[in-house]
Write a protein that holds these residues in place. Structure first.
Motif, PDB file in Angstrom:
ATOM      1  N   GLY A 166     -29.999 -13.634  65.551  1.00 46.76           N
ATOM      2  CA  GLY A 166     -28.952 -13.291  64.687  1.00 46.76           C
ATOM      3  C   GLY A 166     -29.230 -12.931  63.384  1.00 46.76           C
ATOM      4  N   VAL A 167     -28.566 -12.420  62.612  1.00 44.22           N
ATOM      5  CA  VAL A 167     -28.822 -11.826  61.402  1.00 44.22           C
ATOM      6  C   VAL A 167     -27.423 -12.324  60.460  1.00 44.22           C
ATOM      7  N   VAL A 168     -27.526 -12.885  59.268  1.00 44.16           N
ATOM      8  CA  VAL A 168     -26.373 -13.092  58.561  1.00 44.16           C
ATOM      9  C   VAL A 168     -26.573 -12.411  57.067  1.00 44.16           C
ATOM     10  N   ALA A 169     -26.030 -11.256  57.237  1.00 42.35           N
ATOM     11  CA  ALA A 169     -26.015 -10.478  55.889  1.00 42.35           C
ATOM     12  C   ALA A 169     -25.130 -10.937  54.829  1.00 42.35           C
ATOM     13  N   ALA A 170     -25.463 -11.746  53.975  1.00 34.78           N
ATOM     14  CA  ALA A 170     -24.767 -12.321  52.951  1.00 34.78           C
ATOM     15  C   ALA A 170     -25.224 -11.804  51.287  1.00 34.78           C
ATOM     16  N   ALA A 171     -26.111 -10.881  51.181  1.00 36.08           N
ATOM     17  CA  ALA A 171     -26.391 -10.281  49.931  1.00 36.08           C
ATOM     18  C   ALA A 171     -25.065  -9.602  49.631  1.00 36.08           C
ATOM     19  N   GLY A 172     -24.713 -10.080  48.300  1.00 33.64           N
ATOM     20  CA  GLY A 172     -23.689  -9.379  47.758  1.00 33.64           C
ATOM     21  C   GLY A 172     -23.568  -9.286  46.131  1.00 33.64           C
ATOM     22  N   THR A 173     -22.804  -8.559  45.446  1.00 29.71           N
ATOM     23  CA  THR A 173     -22.625  -8.851  43.982  1.00 29.71           C
ATOM     24  C   THR A 173     -21.106  -8.227  43.852  1.00 29.71           C
ATOM     25  N   MET A 174     -20.667  -8.747  42.441  1.00 29.60           N
ATOM     26  CA  MET A 174     -19.200  -8.382  42.102  1.00 29.60           C
ATOM     27  C   MET A 174     -19.047  -7.949  40.630  1.00 29.60           C
ATOM     28  N   HIS A 175     -18.665  -7.011  40.290  1.00 29.92           N
ATOM     29  CA  HIS A 175     -18.420  -6.669  39.002  1.00 29.92           C
ATOM     30  C   HIS A 175     -16.982  -6.369  38.846  1.00 29.92           C
ATOM     31  N   LEU A 176     -16.218  -6.629  38.156  1.00 28.88           N
ATOM     32  CA  LEU A 176     -14.693  -6.568  37.909  1.00 28.88           C
ATOM     33  C   LEU A 176     -14.238  -5.809  36.620  1.00 28.88           C
ATOM     34  N   GLY A 177     -13.328  -5.019  36.672  1.00 32.27           N
ATOM     35  CA  GLY A 177     -13.047  -4.163  35.528  1.00 32.27           C
ATOM     36  C   GLY A 177     -12.237  -3.051  36.042  1.00 32.27           C
ATOM     37  N   ALA A 178     -11.262  -2.617  35.138  1.00 34.47           N
ATOM     38  CA  ALA A 178     -10.380  -1.248  35.407  1.00 34.47           C
ATOM     39  C   ALA A 178     -11.397  -0.060  35.620  1.00 34.47           C
ATOM     40  N   ILE A 179     -11.051   0.574  36.399  1.00 35.92           N
ATOM     41  CA  ILE A 179     -12.029   2.015  36.556  1.00 35.92           C
ATOM     42  C   ILE A 179     -12.111   2.586  35.187  1.00 35.92           C
ATOM     43  N   GLY A 180     -11.053   2.740  34.598  1.00 41.02           N
ATOM     44  CA  GLY A 180     -11.355   3.450  33.213  1.00 41.02           C
ATOM     45  C   GLY A 180     -11.820   2.770  32.304  1.00 41.02           C
ATOM     46  N   ALA A 181     -12.196   1.536  32.403  1.00 41.08           N
ATOM     47  CA  ALA A 181     -12.725   0.922  31.236  1.00 41.08           C
ATOM     48  C   ALA A 181     -14.235   0.173  31.827  1.00 41.08           C
ATOM     49  N   THR A 182     -14.864   0.732  32.675  1.00 41.98           N
ATOM     50  CA  THR A 182     -15.940   0.128  33.260  1.00 41.98           C
ATOM     51  C   THR A 182     -17.089   1.174  33.357  1.00 41.98           C
ATOM     52  N   ASP A 183     -18.420   0.674  32.990  1.00 45.96           N
ATOM     53  CA  ASP A 183     -19.458   1.632  32.845  1.00 45.96           C
ATOM     54  C   ASP A 183     -19.750   1.848  34.421  1.00 45.96           C
ATOM     55  N   PRO A 184     -19.856   3.168  34.447  1.00 52.14           N
ATOM     56  CA  PRO A 184     -20.253   3.616  36.043  1.00 52.14           C
ATOM     57  C   PRO A 184     -21.612   3.226  36.496  1.00 52.14           C
ATOM     58  N   GLU A 185     -22.499   2.609  35.712  1.00 52.33           N
ATOM     59  CA  GLU A 185     -23.817   1.897  36.076  1.00 52.33           C
ATOM     60  C   GLU A 185     -23.154   0.635  37.053  1.00 52.33           C
ATOM     61  N   ARG A 186     -22.137   0.306  36.437  1.00 52.00           N
ATOM     62  CA  ARG A 186     -21.541  -0.912  37.437  1.00 52.00           C
ATOM     63  C   ARG A 186     -21.121  -0.816  38.779  1.00 52.00           C
ATOM     64  N   TRP A 187     -20.470   0.397  38.846  1.00 52.97           N
ATOM     65  CA  TRP A 187     -19.900   0.785  40.194  1.00 52.97           C
ATOM     66  C   TRP A 187     -21.338   1.017  41.040  1.00 52.97           C
ATOM     67  N   ARG A 188     -22.383   1.696  40.757  1.00 48.55           N
ATOM     68  CA  ARG A 188     -23.570   1.896  41.339  1.00 48.55           C
ATOM     69  C   ARG A 188     -24.272   0.508  41.719  1.00 48.55           C
ATOM     70  N   GLU A 189     -24.101  -0.364  40.780  1.00 50.41           N
ATOM     71  CA  GLU A 189     -24.837  -1.832  41.146  1.00 50.41           C
ATOM     72  C   GLU A 189     -24.103  -2.303  42.444  1.00 50.41           C
ATOM     73  N   VAL A 190     -22.960  -2.207  42.515  1.00 46.11           N
ATOM     74  CA  VAL A 190     -21.856  -3.086  43.590  1.00 46.11           C
ATOM     75  C   VAL A 190     -22.233  -2.170  44.831  1.00 46.11           C
ATOM     76  N   PHE A 191     -22.162  -0.799  44.802  1.00 49.37           N
ATOM     77  CA  PHE A 191     -22.462  -0.024  45.966  1.00 49.37           C
ATOM     78  C   PHE A 191     -23.938  -0.255  46.439  1.00 49.37           C
ATOM     79  N   ASP A 192     -24.596  -0.158  45.605  1.00 44.87           N
ATOM     80  CA  ASP A 192     -26.005  -0.352  46.122  1.00 44.87           C
ATOM     81  C   ASP A 192     -26.442  -1.855  46.847  1.00 44.87           C
ATOM     82  N   VAL A 193     -25.769  -3.044  46.315  1.00 47.72           N
ATOM     83  CA  VAL A 193     -25.993  -3.941  46.988  1.00 47.72           C
ATOM     84  C   VAL A 193     -25.083  -4.164  48.137  1.00 47.72           C
ATOM     85  N   ASN A 194     -23.682  -4.026  48.151  1.00 43.87           N
ATOM     86  CA  ASN A 194     -22.911  -4.434  49.123  1.00 43.87           C
ATOM     87  C   ASN A 194     -22.671  -3.260  50.165  1.00 43.87           C
TER      88      ASN A 194
END
Length: 250
Positions: free
Chosen positions: A83-111
């Motif tokens: 079995g495998v439990v894939a539990a690694a994850g991260t969360m950055h919250l914020g409106a798209i227009g107010a968030t550094d795109p690097e935050r989006w990249r971090e979320v998608f890189d991990v999740n």
């Protein structure tokens, strides 16, 4: 709690939160676990606590080569994987227009990328009757707010990855389950801004306080994971969605 006697399970994101709780619960149910995370000190402490039932593979899920090496070593140490439990994850919250795109990249890189890399590393070790469990979120089923849109997009993608794995690995008897909790009292959330549907803002500390006050504990989610892992090999839970009664009332 279901018995996992003799089962060999790799858990990513095992140094904290749901991953750590899932590793503990799996060992308590009789499994041997391979612990994967990037924080070596925290993994070593958990491995010391779990004793001979645990093996350690330090790797960041966003580094596909290092992750594959770690999973291969753990599979060898454990004598295979059930079995495998894939539990690694991260969360950055914020409106798209107010968030550094690097935050989006971090979320998608991990999740998302990290989830794909975990699957690519682990699938060669999983056969008939094995279990794959992704820790996703209720945000993979709907978008809760403008502030949670990017995180929700990553979790919708995680649901799509699992649906793909059911087609790819399900054909050879690997059971794929998406566990989708609501609020969970962990330190998953990072970032410095929460926008409430674009109409107002509250700081992360206030949101975190609400999440901890209303959320499930990591142990609640870990119990769901152990239940899924312990089901008979002919049974596949497609999705296990759970939330706290406190969040339902809010």
């Amino acid at each position: 709690m279901a018995s996992l006697d003799g089962r060999r399970v790799v858990v990513t994101g095992a140094s904290s939160g749901i991953g750590e709780a899932a590793a503990r619960a799996a060992v308590a149910a009789g499994a041997r676990v391979g612990l994967v995370a990037r924080r070596a000190e925290r993994l070593a402490g958990l491995a010391d606590e779990l004793g001979e039932a645990a093996a350690v593979g330090v790797a960041d899920v966003t580094d596909a080569a290092a992750l594959t090496d770690a999973v291969d070593r753990l599979a060898a140490d454990l004598g295979g994987l059930d079995g495998v439990v894939a539990a690694a994850g991260t969360m950055h919250l914020g409106a798209i227009g107010a968030t550094d795109p690097e935050r989006w990249r971090e979320v998608f890189d991990v999740n998302v990328h990290g989830l794909l890399a975990t699957a690519r590393a682990a699938l060669p070790h999983l056969g008939e009757g094995a279990s794959w469990v992704t820790i996703s979120s209720m945000s993979g089923r709907r978008v809760p707010s403008a502030a949670g849109g990017v995180y929700a997009a990553s979790k919708h993608a995680a649901h799509a990855v699992d649906e793909t794995l059911r087609r790819e690995a399900g054909a050879r008897g690997v059971r794929v389950t998406t566990v989708a909790p609501g609020f969970v009292a962990t330190d998953l959330m990072a970032g410095d801004l929460v926008a409430d549907d674009g109409a107002g803002r509250e700081d992360v500390a206030a949101f975190r306080e609400r999440m901890h006050a209303q959320g499930l504990t990591p142990e609640h989610v870990a119990a769901a994971v152990v239940h899924v892992l312990g089901l008979p090999p002919e049974v596949c839970v497609v999705e296990y969605a759970l939330t706290s009664t406190a969040q339902m009332r809010s």
